[in-house]
Scaffold this active site. Structure first.
Site, PDB file in Angstrom:
ATOM      1  N   HIS A 173       0.855  -1.194   0.000  1.00 18.06           N
ATOM      2  CA  HIS A 173       0.000   0.000   0.000  1.00 18.06           C
ATOM      3  C   HIS A 173       0.889   1.241   0.000  1.00 18.06           C
ATOM      4  CE1 HIS A 173      -3.977  -1.788   1.717  1.00 18.06           C
ATOM      5  NE2 HIS A 173      -3.350  -2.664   0.943  1.00 18.06           N
ATOM      6  N   GLU A 204       0.887   3.874   1.833  1.00 21.79           N
ATOM      7  CA  GLU A 204       1.324   4.305   3.163  1.00 21.79           C
ATOM      8  C   GLU A 204       2.464   3.437   3.697  1.00 21.79           C
ATOM      9  OE1 GLU A 204      -3.286   4.750   3.278  1.00 21.79           O
ATOM     10  OE2 GLU A 204      -1.817   3.556   2.190  1.00 21.79           O
ATOM     11  N   CYS A 249      -6.601   2.210   5.309  1.00 19.93           N
ATOM     12  CA  CYS A 249      -7.276   0.962   5.675  1.00 19.93           C
ATOM     13  C   CYS A 249      -6.835   0.556   7.087  1.00 19.93           C
ATOM     14  CB  CYS A 249      -6.906  -0.128   4.663  1.00 19.93           C
ATOM     15  SG  CYS A 249      -5.199  -0.711   4.835  1.00 19.93           S
ATOM     16  N   CYS A 305      -2.935  -0.018   7.334  1.00 21.18           N
ATOM     17  CA  CYS A 305      -2.154   1.216   7.235  1.00 21.18           C
ATOM     18  C   CYS A 305      -2.380   2.123   8.439  1.00 21.18           C
ATOM     19  CB  CYS A 305      -2.482   1.936   5.937  1.00 21.18           C
ATOM     20  SG  CYS A 305      -1.921   1.009   4.478  1.00 21.18           S
TER      21      CYS A 305
END
Length: 156
Positions: free
Chosen positions: A53, A55, A83, A86
Site C-alpha cells: 500500500h 502508506e 485501511c 495502514c
C-alpha cells in the site's frame, strides 16, 4: 497554493503513478519539517504483495531516511483514508498527523468504518485532517473505477 496543498499535490502525483500501472490510484508522502522525506503509491498488483500500500511503502522509506522506526513529528499526506493495516502502521510509527484527501466509507479506519487513530487504549493517537483537495483525490478514484468497469464490460 498553501504548503499543505503542495504536499497533497505530490501525493496525487504518486497516485497517478499507481494509475499508470493499472493500480488503484492511491498516493502518499511523508513530511518532516518542511521536507518530503518519503513517497509511496499503491503497488499491490504489480508487486503481488498485500502489504504494498502507498502508506506502508512511504513509511518504510521514511524509517530508512530517519534512521528510526519512530516517525514522531512527521506528517503524512495521503489521497485516500487509510485501511486498517495502514492506520495501524501509522499509529505504530508514531506519526503525529495524517492529512487525508478523501474518505473511504467501505474500508477507512480514520473515522469512516473505524477510528484507529483515536483509540484511548492505544499508546499513540494521531491527529487527522480530512478533505484537503478532496474533489481531486476522489475524482482520480472515480475515473479509475469507471474505466475499470467499462473494460470489464468489453471483455465479458
Amino acid at each position: 497554493m498553501t504548503k499543505e496543498e503542495k504536499y497533497m499535490k505530490e501525493a496525487i502525483r504518486q497516485a497517478k503513478k499507481a494509475a499508470a500501472l493499472n493500480e488503484v490510484p492511491i498516493g502518499c508522502v511523508i513530511v518532516y519539517g518542511d521536507e518530503i522525506i518519503a513517497r509511496g503509491y499503491n503497488r499491490r498488483n504489480v508487486d503481488k504483495n498485500v502489504l504494498a500500500h502507498a502508506e506502508i511503502i512511504a513509511i518504510r522509506k521514511a524509517c530508512r531516511k530517519m534512521g528510526d522506526w519512530r516517525l514522531e513529528d512527521c506528517t503524512m499526506y495521503v489521497t485516500l483514508e487509510p485501511c486498517p493495516m495502514c492506520a495501524g502502521a501509522i499509529v505504530q510509527a508514531r506519526i503525529s498527523k495524517v492529512v487525508i484527501g478523501c474518505m473511504n466509507p467501505k474500508a477507512g479506519c480514520a473515522g469512516s468504518v473505524l477510528d484507529i487513530f483515536h483509540q484511548d487504549k492505544l499508546n499513540h493517537q494521531v491527529e487527522a485532517e480530512t478533505g484537503l483537495l478532496g474533489e481531486e483525490c476522489s475524482g482520480l478514484l472515480k475515473s479509475f473505477f469507471k474505466a475499470l468497469r467499462q473494460t470489464r464490460e468489453i471483455t465479458v
